[in-house]
Structure formats: C-alpha cells, structure tokens
Design an enzyme around this catalytic site. Structure first.
Site, PDB file in Angstrom:
ATOM      1  CB  CYS A 177      37.860  29.640  44.975  1.00 62.56           C
ATOM      2  SG  CYS A 177      37.278  31.267  45.460  1.00 62.56           S
TER       3      CYS A 177
ATOM      4  CG  ASN B 138      35.425  26.543  43.220  1.00 61.20           C
ATOM      5  OD1 ASN B 138      34.269  26.434  43.611  1.00 61.20           O
ATOM      6  ND2 ASN B 138      35.803  27.500  42.408  1.00 61.20           N
TER       7      ASN B 138
ATOM      8  CG  HIS C  46      30.009  29.097  47.262  1.00 59.60           C
ATOM      9  ND1 HIS C  46      28.843  29.189  46.548  1.00 59.60           N
ATOM     10  CD2 HIS C  46      30.948  29.744  46.519  1.00 59.60           C
ATOM     11  CE1 HIS C  46      29.067  29.850  45.432  1.00 59.60           C
ATOM     12  NE2 HIS C  46      30.316  30.195  45.386  1.00 59.60           N
TER      13      HIS C  46
ATOM     14  CB  ALA D   1      24.907  36.009  47.921  1.00 62.45           C
ATOM     15  N   GLY D   2      25.556  34.157  45.490  1.00 57.13           N
ATOM     16  CA  GLY D   2      25.291  33.865  44.078  1.00 57.13           C
ATOM     17  C   GLY D   2      24.736  35.106  43.394  1.00 57.13           C
TER      18      GLY D   2
END
Lengths: 476, 139
Positions: free
Chosen positions: A98, A325, A399, A401-402
């Site tokens: 990804c 990933n 990578h 914001a989460g």
C-alpha cells in the site's frame, strides 16, 4: 500511554529498555502529547516485536503508531538473516505495498476552480472505487504472472504510462525477486477483476493544491510551488495482496513450532528468512509489490485520460511513488559495519536521505520524497528523507495521520450526507458510492496529521517540504 | 440462550464476535457480524448459495479459516452474504452461505474486508449453554 514506561532520550525519542524476552530496546518517536494519546497496545506490540529472533538495533515506532496486528501500524524492524532473522507476514500487513503516488499536473488551483465539479464527476465515473467495484481492465489469467513479475513496467508495455513514470517510482517500478509461482491460484483469482481499482476505507484519489511551502530549497528541487495542483493516489495490491497476507499469516502461525520460534502472541507469526516458508513468502510478497505498482500505474493512466478530456492543457508527471507496507533488503551501517538487512515497514515510509543512490538522480541532492496522506478533507504532506533518519530508524518516517476513533464510533457521530455538505462549503468535493463509508472516514475520526508530521520533522525522521490541501476526493 | 453478534472497537480495524448455544451457531453469528462490517445484513437478500468447507484441528484456526473463506467468496463473487448454515464435526466445517451481488445503492457498502487477523482471536465455551468466538478483521 504511561510515560513511566520510557526513558526519554530526547524531546521526541522514547526508549523502552530490554526486559523479559526483549532482545533489543524499543524506541517510539513522538512528542509528549502524541505519546500520551497513543494506545497502550502500541507499547505491547512494539515490545513483542523486540523479542523476535535476529532483530537488529531496536524495534521502532513512528509518530503515527497505533494498534495493528502483530506489529503496530507505524512499526519498523530490521532482521539479519545470518543471525536467524525472521520475516513476518504481520510485519508487512494484508495490504502489501500500500502506498502513495503523487503526480504533478502542470496546473494551478485557479485552473481547476472553474471545472472542479465536472472534474470531480468525471473522476468518480472513471476511477473504480469501493466494495464490489471492478476494474475496467480485466487481465487474463495467463497475463497475471507477467504483471506479477513486471509491476509498473508491465503496465507500460500494455500502453498505460510513460517511461518517466518508472524513473520516479521506487524500484524503478519493478520489484526484483518476485516469484509469481509462490502466489496461490486463489490470490490470482481474487485479483482478476481488481486491477486499476482504488479499494475502500482510507484509500483515495485526491486532487490537491500546495497550500504552503515549508522548505523552499527542497520544494524547488521537487518542482513544487504554492498553488500548484497535485494528484495523490493512495492504494495497494488489492485482493491479491490481501489473500497472500491471509494465507502466509496462517502458514507462519502453524509453522512457528517447527522453526522453534517462541511467539509472545500468535499474531506475530513469522518464519526464518533462510527457510523454505520465509523464501516462499518473500517471493509472493515481492509479486504483490509489483501488483501494487502496476495498480497505481493503471490508475495514473485512467487519471490522465480524465484530465486530458477536462483540462487538455494539463501535463501529468509523476513526482514520486512510495510504498508504506513492505519488507525490503537494504544496506545500512550497523555498529560501524555495512550490513544487508530485511527492513519491515508496516505503515511506515522509506525515507532515504540526500545522496542515496536509490533516489532518482535529479532528486538525490534533496532526499527521497516521503508522501504522507491525510484523512478525507484534511491536509496531506510531502516530506523529504534526512541524513539523520538513517541513524534514527533505518531511514524510515511516518505514513499518515492514524485513526483516533473506531469506525463504529465515527458512524454514530457523523452522517455521510451532512459531512459531504460541510466539506463542500469548505471547497472540498467528495465523491463516494457509500455515505456510510464517508461517515466512517470522517476527518474527525483521525488524529491531527499536522502534529504527526511536526513530530517526524522534530525527530529528524524527515523534513517538512510542502503542505497540500484537498480540492476533490474520490473515496471508495 | 439467544444467538447474537457484536462488533468491538479496534484502532484501525474492527472486531467481530458471535455468541451461540453451539460452536456452529457462534460461527454463524460471527459471520453476520462480518457482513455488518460492510453493510446492513438485513438488507442483503438470500438469492444465491455457496458451499464452504474448512478443515483445521485447532478451533481458533478453524474460525479464522471460516471467516477468511467468506471474505474470499465476497471478493471474487462481488457478493454480500446474510444467510449462514454451519455444521461442525471435529476439525471439519461444512457450511452453506447465501446472499446476493453487491448493489451499491441499496447496500451502501462501507469498507471491504481484507482478511481475518489473529488479534484478540478467541474460541471460548463460557458455559454449557454458550460459545463465544471473536477476532479482528483488517479493513
């Protein structure tokens, strides 16, 4: 998270010294606010990663770290095959490779505004997105292996792109060592109708503009000026990668005893790199990386077609394409010695510093572009790898914001149709087949990407280069 | 006891949980919870059936095999399922699942499901009258 777990090494580095079965320390990069808000599960998972055989230096977590499976999302770990090092399907994730592709359009915000509605509608029509969507390109089964071996290079041979696209893609658009023979027929069948699709959840295609240049010199080097319009595509290896992840997670969990690997938790399932199962996963995972590269290449082609019809003066050229990933073999200086190690980055972006030979020559003086996706309706960032990042976490950065809130909570708190209107009033057009999907992806359900990026910058993982704001967002 | 299903929170993904008087019934309920991750199961018509077979002596892995088999059928057939009839005999599971093709307008599907993780994976008999099965699915 309880700050008493840590020895604070700097304003943004928090260390957990080895205890129990930990072979190395665990280090989380974040400012105090982020670490206090971080899920306790990140602590549990990153210390578990530190127990795995052959781990080198430390287990790392990025400022956007959150609860994953096996590894935390935002986890980084390197393994030495000569020391019994392992490869973990959970350390890569189901959505293998990804990543984000950022594309210059040669346009400014002012060029877009008069045709924004039309552009949004055309993109929504031509970019397959969401559950149940199928690609406009059906790959015959006999062609599948060529795609898995060739990645974006294969897509170019089929007429879906330009040579310059490969030059600005990690691995030049083709991951070596891919073994289509290690990919199951079920995985290939799952991909059959999914080439050139975005997927759903946090995946998107956005038309964005450069709201702010944060680092003039690097932005110039990347060809970014305030007001420039960029297209960002966030997606991965689709059903093929999901199936490979599913199958190898199971195989590794069942084989752990055979390889005498003591797993603190079944979800950390892994196999020695130098084992038949480890090598089989590597071959299949690399094939999935090629699938993701081909997928983003086809989506680039579809995007170009829409832009050429709506804005014929546009010229779409890839700025960079980077995955978050993966597990890749990289050369790093460890204890003063150059070593080839297997770096897992799960929800973490490679961030090579200036001068690294794997960065395209014209970008090399500035460091590798690191593409950080925001959430729907909030900003995204372009960062640049730093020299210090090599020492910090094997040249890795955050990578995105989460999530700060579960999908269930988000669905209860927002209505998709209301959210759409709110964002439109702010000048952001959302196109999605599912209002429930929009509610679950509400910007408020995510952490503040600005805080995450500021922490990454402060920690020396990557420099802030430019802040991008959305004009159009195509969601699955 | 009544069979029922639940979702439980996870940062990025979502937990599915099924309760039932038998292991098979708990598996069926967890499958309804799986569909509910993407769409309202009440809006999914039972128009086509698919047979699923799994074999695993480890009950937890039998459960993830079951969930992953449904996810696979959803993905390749572009279908949603709402009817689940499960029979478990030792390590062997045979099931008939029923559903229909995804209808974007009617189902308003939210996220597609990538696979079942082993996070919080449990297969538990709480009492003679109740089984509970759960895991987190990656979306």
């Amino acid at each position: 998270m309880n700050l008493n777990y840590f020895v604070q090494k700097s304003e943004t580095a928090w260390q957990i010294n080895p205890k129990g079965n930990m072979r190395v320390p665990a280090i989380i990069y974040a400012d105090q606010g982020l670490i206090e808000a971080m899920d306790e599960k990140v602590y549990e998972q990153i210390t578990n990663v530190a127990t795995l055989p052959g781990i080198v230096n430390a287990a790392y977590a990025m400022p956007d770290a959150h609860w994953g499976y096996g590894f935390p999302i935002g986890g980084v770990a390197a393994f030495d095959p000569d020391e019994g090092g392992v490869i973990s399907a959970g350390g890569v994730g189901f959505d293998i490779s990804c990543g984000v592709r950022a594309i210059h359009t040669g346009l400014t915000k002012q060029d877009i505004l008069p045709v924004k509605q039309k552009l949004a509608d055309k993109l929504a029509l031509d970019i397959p997105a969401g559950l149940g969507s199928t690609g406009v390109i059906n790959i015959p089964i006999h062609e599948m292996d060529k795609m898995l071996k060739g990645g974006a290079k294969w897509a170019l041979k089929r007429g879906w792109g330009e040579n310059a696209d490969l030059h600005r893609t990690e691995e030049q658009g083709c991951m070596s060592g891919a073994e289509p023979g290690e990919v199951s027929e079920r995985a290939k069948k799952r991909q059959h109708r999914e080439m050139g699709t975005l997927g759903s959840g946090n995946h998107y295609l956005e038309v964005q503009y450069v709201e702010q240049v944060c680092h003039e010199k690097i932005a110039n080097g990347y060809g970014l000026r305030e007001g420039d319009v960029i297209v960002s595509i966030h997606c991965g290896s689709r059903g093929l990668g999901h199936q490979i992840g599913t199958e190898f997670l199971r195989s590794m969990a069942m084989a752990a005893n055979k390889y005498n690997i003591l797993l603190p938790d079944r979800e950390l399932a892994c196999a020695p790199i130098n084992s038949p199962l480890g090598q089989s996963y590597l071959g299949a995972m690399r094939a999935a990386i090629n699938c993701a590269l081909a997928n983003r290449q086809i989506l680039t082609h579809l995007t170009r077609e829409v832009f050429s019809r709506v804005l014929p003066e546009s010229r779409l050229s890839v700025l960079y394409d980077v995955s978050h990933n993966t597990c890749k073999v990289e050369s790093h200086i460890i204890n003063g010695k150059k070593m080839n190690v297997y770096i897992h980055r799960k929800g973490a972006t490679r961030a090579f510093g200036p001068g690294h030979p794997d960065i395209p020559k014209e970008l090399r003086p500035y460091g590798q572009p690191v593409l950080i996706g925001g959430s729907m309706g909030t900003c995204s960032y372009i960062l640049a790898g730093t020299e210090e990042s090599e020492k910090r976490a094997f040249s890795s950065a955050c990578h995105g914001a989460g999530r700060a809130m579960s999908r269930h909570q988000a669905k209860r708190q927002w209505r998709g149709s209301v959210l759409l209107k709110e964002l439109e009033s702010k000048g952001i057009l959302i196109r999605s087949p599912s209002m429930r999907g929009v509610a679950e992806e509400a910007p408020g359900a995510y952490k503040d990407v600005n805080e995450v990026v500021d922490a990454a910058d402060k920690a020396g993982l990557a420099h802030k280069v430019a802040k991008l704001s959305p004009l159009i967002c195509i969601k699955g | 006891m009544t069979s029922y299903w639940q979702h439980y929170p996870h940062d990025a993904d979502i937990g599915i949980r099924g309760f039932g008087a038998s292991l098979a019934s708990a598996f069926e309920q967890a499958a309804v919870a799986l569909t509910a991750v993407s769409a309202d199961p009440g809006k999914v018509r039972e128009k086509e059936s698919v047979i699923i077979k799994c074999n695993n002596a480890d009950p937890e892995l039998l459960f993830t095999d079951w969930i992953n088999s449904i996810i696979y059928e959803m993905a390749v057939r572009k279908m949603l399922f709402s009817g689940f009839k499960v029979d478990i005999n030792g390590a062997k599971l045979i099931a008939e699942i029923s559903g229909e093709q995804v209808d974007i307008l009617r189902h308003q599907p939210a996220v597609e499901i990538k696979g079942a993780t082993f996070t919080t994976l449990k297969v538990i008999q709480n009492s003679d009258l109740e089984w509970m099965v759960q895991t987190v699915v990656d979306v």
